[in-house]
Motif scaffolding. Structure first.
Motif, PDB file in Angstrom:
ATOM      1  N   THR A 127       0.831  -1.207   0.000  1.00 38.91           N
ATOM      2  CA  THR A 127       0.000   0.000   0.000  1.00 38.91           C
ATOM      3  C   THR A 127       0.868   1.261   0.000  1.00 38.91           C
ATOM      4  OG1 THR A 127      -1.751  -1.171   1.195  1.00 38.91           O
ATOM      5  CG2 THR A 127      -1.815   1.233   1.235  1.00 38.91           C
ATOM      6  N   LEU A 128       1.948   1.260   0.785  1.00 41.66           N
ATOM      7  CA  LEU A 128       2.866   2.405   0.781  1.00 41.66           C
ATOM      8  C   LEU A 128       3.483   2.610  -0.601  1.00 41.66           C
ATOM      9  CD1 LEU A 128       4.684   1.883   4.210  1.00 41.66           C
ATOM     10  CD2 LEU A 128       3.039   3.678   3.637  1.00 41.66           C
ATOM     11  N   ILE A 129       3.816   1.518  -1.277  1.00 39.74           N
ATOM     12  CA  ILE A 129       4.345   1.629  -2.631  1.00 39.74           C
ATOM     13  C   ILE A 129       3.312   2.266  -3.553  1.00 39.74           C
ATOM     14  CG2 ILE A 129       5.081   0.290  -4.651  1.00 39.74           C
ATOM     15  CD1 ILE A 129       6.415  -1.666  -2.726  1.00 39.74           C
ATOM     16  N   SER A 130       2.056   1.831  -3.439  1.00 42.94           N
ATOM     17  CA  SER A 130       0.998   2.396  -4.295  1.00 42.94           C
ATOM     18  C   SER A 130       0.763   3.875  -3.987  1.00 42.94           C
ATOM     19  CB  SER A 130      -0.305   1.611  -4.107  1.00 42.94           C
ATOM     20  OG  SER A 130      -0.907   1.890  -2.849  1.00 42.94           O
ATOM     21  N   MET A 131       0.868   4.267  -2.724  1.00 43.35           N
ATOM     22  CA  MET A 131       0.673   5.659  -2.344  1.00 43.35           C
ATOM     23  C   MET A 131       1.779   6.542  -2.929  1.00 43.35           C
ATOM     24  SD  MET A 131      -0.472   4.970   1.621  1.00 43.35           S
ATOM     25  CE  MET A 131      -0.612   6.688   2.088  1.00 43.35           C
ATOM     26  N   ASP A 132       3.012   6.046  -2.891  1.00 43.10           N
ATOM     27  CA  ASP A 132       4.100   6.854  -3.424  1.00 43.10           C
ATOM     28  C   ASP A 132       4.047   6.916  -4.947  1.00 43.10           C
ATOM     29  OD1 ASP A 132       6.361   8.411  -2.447  1.00 43.10           O
ATOM     30  OD2 ASP A 132       7.563   7.059  -3.674  1.00 43.10           O
ATOM     31  N   ARG A 133       3.654   5.834  -5.592  1.00 49.39           N
ATOM     32  CA  ARG A 133       3.463   5.876  -7.038  1.00 49.39           C
ATOM     33  C   ARG A 133       2.370   6.873  -7.412  1.00 49.39           C
ATOM     34  NH1 ARG A 133       3.306  -0.597  -8.184  1.00 49.39           N
ATOM     35  NH2 ARG A 133       5.541  -0.981  -8.235  1.00 49.39           N
ATOM     36  N   HIS A 134       1.307   6.896  -6.620  1.00 46.98           N
ATOM     37  CA  HIS A 134       0.206   7.818  -6.869  1.00 46.98           C
ATOM     38  C   HIS A 134       0.698   9.255  -6.817  1.00 46.98           C
ATOM     39  CE1 HIS A 134      -3.105  10.382  -5.278  1.00 46.98           C
ATOM     40  NE2 HIS A 134      -3.789   9.802  -6.245  1.00 46.98           N
ATOM     41  N   ARG A 135       1.529   9.560  -5.824  1.00 49.27           N
ATOM     42  CA  ARG A 135       2.068  10.925  -5.726  1.00 49.27           C
ATOM     43  C   ARG A 135       2.973  11.235  -6.910  1.00 49.27           C
ATOM     44  NH1 ARG A 135       2.915  15.089  -2.381  1.00 49.27           N
ATOM     45  NH2 ARG A 135       1.555  14.160  -0.808  1.00 49.27           N
ATOM     46  N   CYS A 136       3.739  10.257  -7.355  1.00 55.05           N
ATOM     47  CA  CYS A 136       4.665  10.494  -8.463  1.00 55.05           C
ATOM     48  C   CYS A 136       3.949  10.742  -9.783  1.00 55.05           C
ATOM     49  CB  CYS A 136       5.605   9.298  -8.620  1.00 55.05           C
ATOM     50  SG  CYS A 136       6.830   9.159  -7.312  1.00 55.05           S
ATOM     51  N   ILE A 137       2.827  10.085 -10.008  1.00 56.45           N
ATOM     52  CA  ILE A 137       2.173  10.137 -11.310  1.00 56.45           C
ATOM     53  C   ILE A 137       0.978  11.073 -11.340  1.00 56.45           C
ATOM     54  CG2 ILE A 137       0.926   8.719 -13.021  1.00 56.45           C
ATOM     55  CD1 ILE A 137       2.675   6.403 -12.273  1.00 56.45           C
ATOM     56  N   VAL A 138       0.259  11.211 -10.240  1.00 51.03           N
ATOM     57  CA  VAL A 138      -1.013  11.933 -10.234  1.00 51.03           C
ATOM     58  C   VAL A 138      -0.898  13.305  -9.588  1.00 51.03           C
ATOM     59  CG1 VAL A 138      -3.424  11.857  -9.462  1.00 51.03           C
ATOM     60  CG2 VAL A 138      -2.298   9.759 -10.241  1.00 51.03           C
ATOM     61  N   VAL A 139      -0.128  13.440  -8.519  1.00 50.94           N
ATOM     62  CA  VAL A 139      -0.102  14.666  -7.720  1.00 50.94           C
ATOM     63  C   VAL A 139       1.080  15.531  -8.144  1.00 50.94           C
ATOM     64  CG1 VAL A 139      -0.005  15.615  -5.397  1.00 50.94           C
ATOM     65  CG2 VAL A 139      -1.135  13.413  -5.797  1.00 50.94           C
ATOM     66  N   PRO A 140       0.824  16.770  -8.629  1.00 51.05           N
ATOM     67  CA  PRO A 140       1.933  17.680  -8.950  1.00 51.05           C
ATOM     68  C   PRO A 140       2.773  17.942  -7.705  1.00 51.05           C
ATOM     69  CG  PRO A 140      -0.126  18.495  -9.856  1.00 51.05           C
ATOM     70  CD  PRO A 140      -0.484  17.372  -8.920  1.00 51.05           C
ATOM     71  N   PRO A 141       4.057  18.114  -7.811  1.00 52.81           N
ATOM     72  CA  PRO A 141       4.884  18.213  -9.028  1.00 52.81           C
ATOM     73  C   PRO A 141       5.404  16.867  -9.525  1.00 52.81           C
ATOM     74  CG  PRO A 141       6.230  18.740  -7.152  1.00 52.81           C
ATOM     75  CD  PRO A 141       4.855  18.425  -6.601  1.00 52.81           C
ATOM     76  N   TYR A 142       4.669  15.795  -9.283  1.00 50.06           N
ATOM     77  CA  TYR A 142       5.002  14.474  -9.811  1.00 50.06           C
ATOM     78  C   TYR A 142       6.359  13.985  -9.320  1.00 50.06           C
ATOM     79  CZ  TYR A 142       1.353  16.170 -12.926  1.00 50.06           C
ATOM     80  OH  TYR A 142       0.196  16.713 -13.424  1.00 50.06           O
ATOM     81  N   ARG A 143       6.597  14.146  -8.049  1.00 53.27           N
ATOM     82  CA  ARG A 143       7.831  13.666  -7.451  1.00 53.27           C
ATOM     83  C   ARG A 143       7.533  13.105  -6.060  1.00 53.27           C
ATOM     84  NH1 ARG A 143       9.359  13.636 -11.740  1.00 53.27           N
ATOM     85  NH2 ARG A 143      11.197  14.555 -12.729  1.00 53.27           N
ATOM     86  N   SER A 144       8.255  12.072  -5.696  1.00 53.68           N
ATOM     87  CA  SER A 144       8.092  11.492  -4.372  1.00 53.68           C
ATOM     88  C   SER A 144       8.593  12.460  -3.310  1.00 53.68           C
ATOM     89  CB  SER A 144       8.860  10.174  -4.275  1.00 53.68           C
ATOM     90  OG  SER A 144       8.844   9.685  -2.955  1.00 53.68           O
ATOM     91  N   GLN A 145       7.907  12.503  -2.190  1.00 54.41           N
ATOM     92  CA  GLN A 145       8.316  13.325  -1.063  1.00 54.41           C
ATOM     93  C   GLN A 145       9.086  12.522  -0.024  1.00 54.41           C
ATOM     94  OE1 GLN A 145       7.707  16.698  -1.143  1.00 54.41           O
ATOM     95  NE2 GLN A 145       6.964  16.199  -3.196  1.00 54.41           N
ATOM     96  N   LEU A 146       9.312  11.251  -0.308  1.00 51.21           N
ATOM     97  CA  LEU A 146       9.983  10.390   0.656  1.00 51.21           C
ATOM     98  C   LEU A 146      11.489  10.557   0.591  1.00 51.21           C
ATOM     99  CD1 LEU A 146       7.991   7.044   0.317  1.00 51.21           C
ATOM    100  CD2 LEU A 146       7.818   8.743   2.134  1.00 51.21           C
ATOM    101  N   THR A 147      12.097  10.409   1.731  1.00 56.86           N
ATOM    102  CA  THR A 147      13.548  10.324   1.840  1.00 56.86           C
ATOM    103  C   THR A 147      13.888   8.924   2.362  1.00 56.86           C
ATOM    104  OG1 THR A 147      13.548  11.114   4.127  1.00 56.86           O
ATOM    105  CG2 THR A 147      13.707  12.779   2.360  1.00 56.86           C
ATOM    106  N   PRO A 148      15.134   8.485   2.204  1.00 59.59           N
ATOM    107  CA  PRO A 148      15.491   7.172   2.750  1.00 59.59           C
ATOM    108  C   PRO A 148      15.189   7.044   4.240  1.00 59.59           C
ATOM    109  CG  PRO A 148      17.182   7.921   1.240  1.00 59.59           C
ATOM    110  CD  PRO A 148      16.221   9.070   1.395  1.00 59.59           C
ATOM    111  N   ARG A 149      15.406   8.110   4.990  1.00 59.12           N
ATOM    112  CA  ARG A 149      15.124   8.048   6.433  1.00 59.12           C
ATOM    113  C   ARG A 149      13.628   7.898   6.693  1.00 59.12           C
ATOM    114  NH1 ARG A 149      17.793  12.308  10.485  1.00 59.12           N
ATOM    115  NH2 ARG A 149      19.569  11.026   9.835  1.00 59.12           N
TER     116      ARG A 149
END
Length: 446
Positions: A127-149
């Motif tokens: 589910t976390l993977i799907s949420m981050d993909r959603h942000r990358c493709i659907v939500v501007p500016p189309y970039r993940s907000q996650l950091t490794p930490r």
């Protein structure tokens, strides 16, 4: 006296229920040698396949620095949950060969507890993977907000929450002697005159561990597909290569960009040299170069993988979810009602389907990636020039599948993607830069 092969009658002294029927879960009575051999064979196949696939994923991510990205942090967590889930298979297989539980009270408590915890971590990691993909493709500016930490914190939080949420399972599962002289490993909820403990446990578990993560996963992928379908008519014309006159352009676009086309089109379709030459004198048609067309085709293949992710999760986790509810319904009967409809084999079949997910996950998220396969070759067979070159992702020149989609949308909208390369906003391609099928060079999920 057993009512059927999966229920025994005994006296509960720990939970305070007194004489009652118990569901056997992992064991089953009767002469079922042929069925037991088939079950054990399938269990062992899943066990060995899961170990090989997930250890390879974990070893590649941990060994090669170029694979230590945000995306692969989730993949590593997924592999860890798969491995722990699969490690319980030998105990399940041994219990299917016996008509009673023979592995002791400790294993009886740890085995179901670990399965609940790993199932929770598996679904919420997906589910976390799907949420981050959603942000990358659907939500501007189309970039993940996650950091490794942050990714590490989220994965650790899923394990902690699961460990706490299912802690009662380790206390409520225990060995139970039956009146026929056998011993079973069963679940006995504590008795309370004011609170229905079985209902209070079953409903939240079904919601938090199964229905909520699966619902969120379907929602985010549905938004991704909706975004692709909403923009296909705008970016298909400038971004999809045109076939020769033998196939109408509209048919070409519909076959590639629809759900049906995504499923039936070959996974490894390439644009042939002959078809490229027949388009225009310089081998191009429209506004994309040959390499850009290939990158778009790669993106379309990724869309098919996304759809396959959703189908696999639903097919493999809905059976065990439904069975958990049926166990509650069947076990709530009074002692006078012995028309039990569940069998232990129903539970094992649903568990087998969920365990099969531990083999499918590394296939979908790792092995299907050409670059990840190259990393595996380097890991298994040593350093070879070809695999070493493909697995080396130090260059940042090539774009991810997400970038292809974003650039197509920007071009269709009349905007321009920042670039230090060509004037049309595309950078020259040097080599594949991602070691995961759904990952960009900077670690963003696609």
């Amino acid at each position: 006296m057993a009512v059927n092969s999966s229920y025994v009658f005994g006296n509960d002294t720990l939970g305070g229920w007194g004489p009652r029927y118990f569901f056997t879960f992992y064991t089953e009575f009767g002469d079922r040698r042929g069925a037991a051999v088939a079950e054990v064979s399938l269990l062992l196949f899943i066990f060995l396949s899961s170990l090989l696939a997930n250890i390879s994923i974990a070893a590649a991510v941990l060994r090669y620095r170029e694979l230590r990205t945000v995306t692969n942090c989730f993949l590593l967590n997924l592999a860890a949950a798969d491995l722990v889930f699969a490690l319980g298979i030998p105990a399940v297989a041994a219990s299917r060969l016996s008509t009673e539980w023979t592995m002791g009270d400790i294993v009886c408590r740890i085995l179901p507890y670990s399965q609940f915890v790993c199932g929770f971590v598996l679904l919420w990691t997906l589910t976390l993977i799907s949420m981050d993909r959603h942000r990358c493709i659907v939500v501007p500016p189309y970039r993940s907000q996650l950091t490794p930490r942050l990714a590490t914190v989220l994965t650790a939080a899923t394990w902690f929450l699961a460990a706490v949420l299912f802690l009662p399972v380790a206390f409520w599962f225990h060995e139970q002697p039956a009146d026929n002289g056998s011993t079973v490993c069963t679940l006995v909820f504590p008795k309370s005159d004011s609170v229905n403990m079985s209902l209070c446990f079953t409903i939240p578990v079904l919601l938090l561990a199964c229905l909520l993560p699966m619902g969120l996963l379907v929602y985010h992928y549905q938004r991704i597909f909706q975004k692709l379908l909403a923009t296909r008519s705008r970016w298909a014309v400038p971004c999809v290569v045109m076939q020769p006159d033998t196939e109408p352009p509209s048919a070409r676009r519909d076959s590639e960009l629809s759900f049906v086309g995504s499923l039936v089109t070959s996974w490894t379709r390439k644009i042939s040299t002959a078809s490229q030459a027949s388009m225009t004198p310089n081998g191009r048609n429209g506004s994309l170069s040959t390499h850009e067309e290939l990158r778009l085709n790669k993106h379309l293949r990724v869309v098919r993988v996304l759809l396959l992710n959703v189908v696999v999760v639903l097919l493999m986790w809905l059976p065990i979810t439904i069975l958990m509810f049926l166990i509650y319904v069947d076990g709530s009967r009074p002692n006078e009602d012995t028309n039990f409809f569940l069998r232990s084999q129903h539970f094992i079949i649903a568990l087998l389907v969920a365990l099969l997910n531990t083999v499918v996950n590394p296939l979908l998220y790792g092995v299907l990636s050409e670059n990840f396969r190259a990393c595996f070759l380097r890991l298994w067979f040593g350093s070879k020039k070809k695999s070493r070159d493909v697995c080396d992702i130090r260059t940042g020149a090539s774009k991810s599948n997400l970038d292809v989609l974003q650039e197509c949308m920007n071009r269709t909208n009349g905007t321009r993607t920042p670039s230090s390369g060509r004037a049309n906003g595309y950078m020259p391609h040097k080599k594949m830069s991602n070691c995961s099928i759904l990952e960009s060079p900077n670690g963003n999920l696609v």
